[in-house]
Enzyme design. Sequence first.
Site, short mmCIF file in Angstrom:
data_model
loop_
_atom_site.label_atom_id
_atom_site.label_comp_id
_atom_site.label_asym_id
_atom_site.label_seq_id
_atom_site.Cartn_x
_atom_site.Cartn_y
_atom_site.Cartn_z
N SER A 1 0.80 -1.23 0.00
CA SER A 1 0.00 0.00 0.00
C SER A 1 0.83 1.28 0.00
O SER A 1 0.29 2.36 -0.23
CB SER A 1 -0.93 0.01 1.22
OG SER A 1 -0.19 0.16 2.42
N LYS B 1 1.20 4.75 6.77
CA LYS B 1 0.58 5.62 5.77
C LYS B 1 1.23 7.01 5.81
O LYS B 1 2.04 7.31 6.67
CB LYS B 1 -0.93 5.76 6.01
CG LYS B 1 -1.69 4.45 6.12
CD LYS B 1 -1.70 3.66 4.83
CE LYS B 1 -2.48 2.35 4.99
NZ LYS B 1 -2.39 1.49 3.79
#
Length: 228
Positions: free
Chosen positions: A90, A134
């Site tokens: 991701s 993230k």
Amino acid sequence: MSKEIDSEEVYEDTPELQQADALEDYDAVADEEQAAKQDEQDKKNMTPKQRRKKIRSGIIEAAIYVAIILICVFFVPRYVVQRTIVDGESMMDTLDDKENLLVEKVSYRFEDPKRFDVIVFYPYGREKNDYYIKRVIGLPGETIQIKGSTIYINGKELKENYGKDPIDYSGIAEEPIKLGKDEFFVLGDNREISKDSRYAVVGPVKRENIEGRAFLRIYPFNKFGSFE
């Protein structure tokens, strides 16, 4: 006709040299035995006060070693820096699956995360073991909205080039999201597959659930170094 010879001297191992080596080894052993005897004699000659002082010194030294070990094993990973492993794709192309990172936890004790920091956080609370890696996009108090593949902060387009591909899913950010005073909006750099603040199950990240800032890649060794 001359002949070249090695410039290093050559020694022949004669019986005399062997005897000399044996005498040197014997002297070394004798010196060690003498030192051990002297040490034993010194211990016998110690007064009770000197013995107590020596024991106390040994205890203090051992306690220092134990304290250092405990700090390295428990304190440093919990409050200063720890190793984290990337799980999944991701954050590509910035970070790849199975890469090892160092996460520092000191700076966020004095200041809030900044926009574009790569953070490690617990999306479902610290009591869970799941953690995500993230990038911070929206800061506390800001209004976030994603239209098409464009991110807007307080109604203005955010200029950034961290995304691996254009955004094709706005999720809950299709409508404006007003962040609370302790909330951050995060996205993965690989936005086609990243499960991040666009998804209701994750949503804006609470400040208390942020573990620290990833700042150094330590494995694989050929990619060792900082990253943005």
